[in-house]
Design a protein around this motif. Structure first.
Motif, PDB file in Angstrom:
ATOM      1  N   ASP A   1       0.811  -1.213   0.000  1.00 43.86           N
ATOM      2  CA  ASP A   1       0.000   0.000   0.000  1.00 43.86           C
ATOM      3  C   ASP A   1       0.848   1.269   0.000  1.00 43.86           C
ATOM      4  N   LEU A   2       2.167   1.120   0.185  1.00 43.87           N
ATOM      5  CA  LEU A   2       3.014   2.293   0.394  1.00 43.87           C
ATOM      6  C   LEU A   2       4.041   2.529  -0.706  1.00 43.87           C
ATOM      7  N   VAL A   3       4.071   1.666  -1.699  1.00 43.34           N
ATOM      8  CA  VAL A   3       5.023   1.873  -2.798  1.00 43.34           C
ATOM      9  C   VAL A   3       4.326   1.633  -4.127  1.00 43.34           C
ATOM     10  N   ARG A   4       4.599   2.528  -5.078  1.00 43.51           N
ATOM     11  CA  ARG A   4       4.133   2.377  -6.450  1.00 43.51           C
ATOM     12  C   ARG A   4       5.372   2.235  -7.322  1.00 43.51           C
ATOM     13  N   ASP A   5       5.491   1.077  -7.961  1.00 39.35           N
ATOM     14  CA  ASP A   5       6.699   0.780  -8.730  1.00 39.35           C
ATOM     15  C   ASP A   5       7.000   1.864  -9.760  1.00 39.35           C
ATOM     16  N   GLY A   6       8.222   2.385  -9.657  1.00 42.87           N
ATOM     17  CA  GLY A   6       8.661   3.411 -10.591  1.00 42.87           C
ATOM     18  C   GLY A   6       8.242   4.811 -10.213  1.00 42.87           C
ATOM     19  N   TYR A   7       7.391   4.955  -9.206  1.00 42.98           N
ATOM     20  CA  TYR A   7       6.914   6.274  -8.773  1.00 42.98           C
ATOM     21  C   TYR A   7       7.671   6.746  -7.531  1.00 42.98           C
ATOM     22  N   ASN A   8       7.623   5.960  -6.449  1.00 41.99           N
ATOM     23  CA  ASN A   8       8.377   6.340  -5.238  1.00 41.99           C
ATOM     24  C   ASN A   8       9.271   5.198  -4.758  1.00 41.99           C
ATOM     25  N   GLY A   9       9.584   4.285  -5.676  1.00 45.21           N
ATOM     26  CA  GLY A   9      10.454   3.171  -5.349  1.00 45.21           C
ATOM     27  C   GLY A   9      10.014   1.913  -6.068  1.00 45.21           C
ATOM     28  N   PHE A  10      10.313   0.769  -5.447  1.00 46.67           N
ATOM     29  CA  PHE A  10       9.981  -0.515  -6.059  1.00 46.67           C
ATOM     30  C   PHE A  10       9.578  -1.530  -4.995  1.00 46.67           C
ATOM     31  N   SER A  11       8.809  -2.524  -5.419  1.00 45.59           N
ATOM     32  CA  SER A  11       8.535  -3.682  -4.580  1.00 45.59           C
ATOM     33  C   SER A  11       9.315  -4.867  -5.156  1.00 45.59           C
ATOM     34  N   TYR A  12       9.493  -5.910  -4.347  1.00 46.36           N
ATOM     35  CA  TYR A  12      10.269  -7.070  -4.811  1.00 46.36           C
ATOM     36  C   TYR A  12       9.812  -8.308  -4.049  1.00 46.36           C
ATOM     37  N   ARG A  13      10.110  -9.471  -4.592  1.00 43.72           N
ATOM     38  CA  ARG A  13       9.773 -10.734  -3.939  1.00 43.72           C
ATOM     39  C   ARG A  13      11.007 -11.492  -3.455  1.00 43.72           C
ATOM     40  N   THR A  14      12.098 -11.401  -4.196  1.00 49.72           N
ATOM     41  CA  THR A  14      13.295 -12.182  -3.869  1.00 49.72           C
ATOM     42  C   THR A  14      14.488 -11.266  -3.640  1.00 49.72           C
ATOM     43  N   ALA A  15      15.525 -11.833  -3.026  1.00 49.81           N
ATOM     44  CA  ALA A  15      16.755 -11.072  -2.808  1.00 49.81           C
ATOM     45  C   ALA A  15      17.355 -10.643  -4.141  1.00 49.81           C
ATOM     46  N   ALA A  16      17.294 -11.531  -5.139  1.00 51.19           N
ATOM     47  CA  ALA A  16      17.854 -11.204  -6.454  1.00 51.19           C
ATOM     48  C   ALA A  16      17.153  -9.995  -7.069  1.00 51.19           C
ATOM     49  N   GLU A  17      15.836  -9.923  -6.919  1.00 49.34           N
ATOM     50  CA  GLU A  17      15.081  -8.769  -7.438  1.00 49.34           C
ATOM     51  C   GLU A  17      15.490  -7.498  -6.712  1.00 49.34           C
ATOM     52  N   ALA A  18      15.639  -7.581  -5.388  1.00 47.40           N
ATOM     53  CA  ALA A  18      16.027  -6.409  -4.602  1.00 47.40           C
ATOM     54  C   ALA A  18      17.413  -5.925  -5.002  1.00 47.40           C
ATOM     55  N   VAL A  19      18.352  -6.851  -5.180  1.00 46.93           N
ATOM     56  CA  VAL A  19      19.716  -6.492  -5.574  1.00 46.93           C
ATOM     57  C   VAL A  19      19.707  -5.809  -6.937  1.00 46.93           C
ATOM     58  N   GLU A  20      18.915  -6.338  -7.853  1.00 44.52           N
ATOM     59  CA  GLU A  20      18.810  -5.739  -9.190  1.00 44.52           C
ATOM     60  C   GLU A  20      18.303  -4.305  -9.108  1.00 44.52           C
ATOM     61  N   LYS A  21      17.294  -4.049  -8.254  1.00 45.50           N
ATOM     62  CA  LYS A  21      16.741  -2.698  -8.116  1.00 45.50           C
ATOM     63  C   LYS A  21      17.767  -1.749  -7.487  1.00 45.50           C
ATOM     64  N   ILE A  22      18.484  -2.233  -6.486  1.00 46.53           N
ATOM     65  CA  ILE A  22      19.498  -1.388  -5.841  1.00 46.53           C
ATOM     66  C   ILE A  22      20.581  -1.006  -6.842  1.00 46.53           C
ATOM     67  N   GLU A  23      21.037  -1.971  -7.639  1.00 46.69           N
ATOM     68  CA  GLU A  23      22.072  -1.684  -8.636  1.00 46.69           C
ATOM     69  C   GLU A  23      21.564  -0.658  -9.658  1.00 46.69           C
ATOM     70  N   TRP A  24      20.283  -0.773 -10.019  1.00 46.76           N
ATOM     71  CA  TRP A  24      19.706   0.196 -10.956  1.00 46.76           C
ATOM     72  C   TRP A  24      19.662   1.586 -10.331  1.00 46.76           C
ATOM     73  N   LEU A  25      19.267   1.664  -9.070  1.00 51.37           N
ATOM     74  CA  LEU A  25      19.193   2.955  -8.390  1.00 51.37           C
ATOM     75  C   LEU A  25      20.585   3.570  -8.213  1.00 51.37           C
ATOM     76  N   LEU A  26      21.585   2.739  -7.984  1.00 45.50           N
ATOM     77  CA  LEU A  26      22.955   3.240  -7.865  1.00 45.50           C
ATOM     78  C   LEU A  26      23.400   3.952  -9.134  1.00 45.50           C
ATOM     79  N   GLY A  27      22.881   3.495 -10.276  1.00 49.61           N
ATOM     80  CA  GLY A  27      23.253   4.101 -11.548  1.00 49.61           C
ATOM     81  C   GLY A  27      22.294   5.168 -12.022  1.00 49.61           C
ATOM     82  N   ASN A  28      21.240   5.428 -11.243  1.00 46.90           N
ATOM     83  CA  ASN A  28      20.229   6.416 -11.645  1.00 46.90           C
ATOM     84  C   ASN A  28      19.860   7.308 -10.452  1.00 46.90           C
TER      85      ASN A  28
END
Length: 367
Positions: free
Chosen positions: A301-328
């Protein structure tokens, strides 16, 4: 109006929720019937944070786990307490108080009853399917006895609908700090070290899933420019699971330091298994933080993907999002600004908690 609150788990988010109700439903007089969890915090320390005009009554025998003999004694005690009070509305908080409270209100013929789960027991992911079914059965029994179910988030209400219980919701809320006024953090302050800091806040328990948090952090253990901070402490066996060398466990901090630590961070991370509508994430929202939240009840209820962050299900998904944010980083800043704007619109406690006062009034007037 005189509102009686019944709460067994007089600690953490539930106690904070009741505290906010007593502060922001200004047309009400409040009495709090409470249990105590000495393994988490003494009731006297919790009570000290409430407004001075709140009345407290200790609920002897109330405890979290289901123990029929103990629960019968707790029910008997609650019946005696309620019989000796005059009030307009009873508001029940958390699953145990919600069940025993609705039984007591049914036995006493009390009609104006509200039940807020703040993290329904049947949503727990640390119990067996058999136990979940038992929790659902108890919820259905209590629902037929008395009370209106008012959840603290849309997703929690939807979970009740799935098991055949009619429920509405009023969002949890949070105060909106002046960002430039957060202690220890000026709005124009520049970070001394170029370290990407990822923070979370809460008691270290299985619910908060330290295993997942550790897996995500361990993926960046080789990088000196990424660090993780866990504000809080908890069970020793759960804390030991946060073993990655790039995790700093601060223990509990004064409120001002908590806000400053979150404000200085680049990203707020939640690895929770289930929630109601988490106050820790709401505070991060109010501080204008980009969010990376596990996909669970409450968090969604508190995150909208691409608007104020991202949601994730697995550690791999979270790591991928963090790496993307590091570059953006510029997009990360835009998402952070969106968090604050959304919080001002939908989660300002002064606005959303007035809805509880309106609810109480509607019950009293029979609307």
């Amino acid at each position: 109006m005189r509102v009686v609150h019944v709460v067994e788990c007089f600690a953490a988010g539930t106690a904070h929720f009741v505290n906010l109700l007593t502060r922001y439903t200004i047309g009400c007089e409040h009495v709090v019937i409470h249990g105590e969890r000495l393994d988490e915090i003494k009731a006297e320390l919790v009570k000290a944070k409430f407004p001075n005009d709140v009345t407290f009554i200790k609920w002897e025998g109330a405890q979290r786990e289901i123990r029929p003999g103990h629960d019968l004694k707790a029910l008997t005690t609650l019946l005696k307490i309620l019989k000796g009070l005059e009030f307009d509305v009873v508001h029940l908080h958390s699953s145990k108080a919600g069940f025993l409270g609705r039984v007591a209100c049914f036995m006493l013929g009390i009609k104006n009853v509200v039940y807020t789960p703040n993290g329904a027991a049947f949503s727990r992911e640390d119990v067996s399917e058999r136990k979940k079914k038992m929790y659902i059965t108890l919820e259905k029994i209590a629902y037929k006895l008395s009370g209106q179910v008012v959840c603290c988030s849309l997703s929690e209400a939807q979970n009740y609908h799935k098991i055949g219980i009619d429920a509405t919701y009023i969002n949890n809320g949070t105060t909106l700090p002046q960002l430039s006024g957060v202690a220890g953090m000026d709005a124009n302050e520049v970070k001394v070290e170029d370290v990407f800091t990822i923070v979370t806040c809460g008691r270290v328990t299985e619910q908060k899933n330290p295993v997942l948090f550790n897996q995500i952090a361990a993926s960046f253990a080789h990088r000196s420019d990424v660090r993780f901070v866990w504000i809080g402490s908890g069970d020793e066996d759960q804390t030991c699971l946060l073993s990655s060398p790039n995790i700093n466990i601060t223990g509990w901090l004064p409120k001002e330091e908590v806000l400053a630590t979150i404000q200085k961070a680049d990203l707020y991370l939640s690895s929770a298994l289930w929630e109601g509508l988490p106050f820790s994430v709401l505070e991060a929202l109010s501080l204008g933080k980009c969010l990376l939240l596990s996909k669970c009840v409450g968090n969604v209820d508190l995150v909208r993907d691409g608007y104020n962050g991202f949601s994730y299900r697995t550690a791999a998904e979270a790591v991928e999002k963090i790496e993307w944010l590091l570059g953006n980083r510029e997009i990360l800043k835009e998402m952070a600004a969106h968090s604050r704007a959304w919080c001002e619109k939908d989660f300002d406690v002064e606005v959303v908690f007035k809805k509880y006062e309106e609810l109480y009034q509607s019950l009293v007037l029979g609307e």
